[in-house]
Design an enzyme around this catalytic site. Structure first.
Site: not given
Ligand code: PXP
Length: 239
Positions: A6, A9, A42, A44, A48, A69, A100, A150, A189
């Site tokens: 992922n 970030h 993801h 959103r 963000r 996601e 999340t 998941e 996660h």
């Protein structure tokens, strides 16, 4: 067992300055060179970190699994059915959360999630539901037509000692139950270089989805070289 990286970030760092670097698309390229089996982002509602442009570019070049996601909203379903990633993972989303925070409440949102799965299936994309290691949520997920779940490993990741052992057992049992119902099972996660081994040892898991710890490690292992290159430029200029 597959690894999906992922890159959200990387985009978080970019958005901190609102500029163009670091680019999560470039990070995805390097993750692919590093051997990842998939790239996850993801998108959103508040944009963000990942932007629509990132998703479009990733769709154009990612040769491995592109996992989107997203929340089961009208806007996101529209984007997913147009863009057609390789996999859609439905997650709960709250504006105020840092990340999340838990699995989907499949019981309360059964109809909405079932409708979302159907719309995504209609364009040929498989769906995964992000759920807590909870038998009822898994059974219901199967009933409403998902292809995969998941399993949320965040509580395991944050727990210590006996609590962590207890949560690990919950995850092992949940994976077994999901496999028994005929679902493919992923997990993710909060997984990092210290806690991943016990999860990766669970038989039958299809893939692990990991973001923050890999991006964090990349920042640290790349720091020495980044500083050396800047020092070199300054030295050259002042020679
Ligand atoms: N899986 C899901 C469904 C997530 O929402 C996230 C966070 O975006 C991850 C995996 C990756 O979590 P982490 O960044 O803690 O590795």
């Amino acid at each position: 067992m597959l690894l999906g990286v992922n890159v959200d970030h990387v985009a978080t760092i970019r958005q901190a300055r609102g500029g163009i670097e670091p680019d999560p698309v470039m990070a995805a390229t390097l993750a692919i060179l590093g051997g990842t089996d998939g790239i996850t982002v993801h998108l959103r509602e508040d944009r963000r970190h990942i932007q629509d442009r990132d998703l479009k570019m990733l769709k154009e070049f990612v040769p491995v699994e592109l996992n989107l996601e997203m929340a089961a909203t009208k806007e996101m379903i529209g984007i997913a059915t147009k863009l057609k990633p390789d996999l859609v993972t439905l997650v709960p989303e709250k504006r105020e959360e840092l990340t999340t925070e838990g699995g989907l409440d499949v019981t309360s949102h059964k109809r909405n999630i079932r409708d979302a799965i159907k719309k995504i299936h209609d364009v040929g994309i498989p769906v995964s539901l992000f759920v807590n290691p909870d038998f009822e949520a898994i059974t219901l997920s199967k009933q409403i037509g998902t292809d995969m779940v998941e399993i949320h490993t965040g509580i395991y990741a944050n727990a210590k000692g006996k609590e962590q052992e207890k949560e690990l057992t919950r995850i092992i049992n949940a994976v077994g139950h999901a496999l028994d119902t005929g679902l493919a099972v992923n997990a993710g996660h909060g997984l990092n270089y210290f806690n991943v081994t016990k999860i990766a040892s669970i038989q039958g898991i299809r893939g692990l989805y990991i973001g923050h710890s890999i991006v964090s490690k990349a920042v640290l292992v790349g720091m020495e070289r980044a500083v050396r290159e800047m020092k070199e430029l300054i030295k050259e200029a002042t020679r």
